[in-house]
Scaffold this motif. Sequence first.
Motif: not given
Length: 514
Positions: A220-249
């Motif tokens: 499983l991938p990490d949740t964007p919330n969890s990545l943000i909590e641990r300071g990994r913002h770039d990964e969180a943005v990429a993950k959020l785009k993938r799980i929402r299926g859009i670029d405008d996140v």
Amino acid sequence: MPAGGFVPREGKAYPGNLTPFVTITCIVAAMGGLIFGYDIGISGGVTSMAPFLKKFFPSVYRKEVEDTSTNQYCKFDSQTLTMFTSSLYLAALLASIGASTVTRLFGRKLSMLLGGVLFCAGAIVNAFARDVVMLIVGRILLGFGVGFANQSVPLYLSEMAPYRYRGVLNLGFQLSISTGIVVANVLNYFFAKVSDWGWRLSLGGAVVPALIITVGSLLLPDTPNSLIERGRHDEAVAKLKRIRGIDDVDAEFNDLVAASEESRKVKNPWRNLLRQKYRPHLTMAIAIPIFQQLTGINAIMFYAPVLFQTIGLGDDASLMSAVITGCVNVAATLVSIYGVDRWGRRFLFLEGGIQMLVCQIIVAVCIGVKFGVKGDPGDLPKWYAVVVVLFICIYVTAFAWSWGPLGWLVPREILPLEIRSAAQSINVSVNMIFTFAVAQIFLTMLCHLKFGLFLFFAFFVIVMSIFVYFLLPETKGVPIEEMRIAWKNHPYWGSFILDDKLPAGAGVELDKNG
């Protein structure tokens, strides 16, 4: 407007779709419920198997088989026997406290992984148990696994799911619990026919759901919330785009970052829970799991075979009746999945409460008329036992589309990020405390309260329905980051939310008051 039933106006509607990626991810994560469900089903089944009782609980075995004068209500009354079932929940209570820290600092995935590994170890120990001590040690390991899984899986689902589908995807956890119960009951039915060691197969079978969550957590991938909590913002943005299926996140990401930054200011999340503005959240995190257990459902699911034997069904018939109630549980959970985001949480809570109340009263009357207070049923007609099983099944359907899934969903979806892990830990801990208490005293209560036991649980169903009617706002279709609007506009809880600045379209506007 019904009391407590305020539906908050729409806040920010984040764009996004229900992508195949997030659907599959949530299905895999929800499989964590299998270990909890399998244990609920398997423990009740093995405690009705004669070889198991003869080896580990000979006094109960003698009372059941050899002492024909024993009051039917008290045949299985043994604190040692109930400790076999309930010890798991004390261990889960302890584990959930530590799991809060692990989940927050290292992510939801690691908690799920630990849950699977510990549950697997407990299953192996139980399968090869030689005495009661070894049996209890295995149960404690299983409890640690359940504590970690129940802490992390619902949080994971709430954070991954688009808000419009949060109810449906979250209820996958309850569906897995229900499926685990059915699988366990079916296996108990067939393994009971395997010589004197079928119970070992039942207990050892828990390795399979444990491996499912263990392997699943690695994939499983990490949740964007969890990545943000641990300071990994770039990964969180990429993950959020993938799980929402859009670029405008950007809107959702910025709100998640704002919530995370606010949560970092909280030096002591446990003490922070006591602040006035979190009073509604803390109340629900404590009250809902208490009420969920006081419906009496786990007592019935744990000891379904024992209960059915008590009302005059034979060994095979009692195990088959447990299979039937388990299948009913799964079917009704599907109804909840269909309706939770259509009909709303409050409607299901209240309808389920009324249905459970009626069934509990009917079952109490049926058992009371036939058994009286002395517990002597005489010759119990099969049709009479079938009627009791039927109404127990109707009761199970009510629970399975109301307090069962919603008891897990609602406390998770209402929690702000800054208190989420700590409040989730309290929620799981309270659930485990009351699960332990009900499991430990159920057979003793059955012995002393007799048919009145069902009226005991019926009383609390009335109390919890009144609680929901007046104090629980509707949370259907409300994004987690906008959930505070529901509390601010509630006729009672609104006075606890000191910041009244809730402009339309606001995302996360975390107040610094209270």
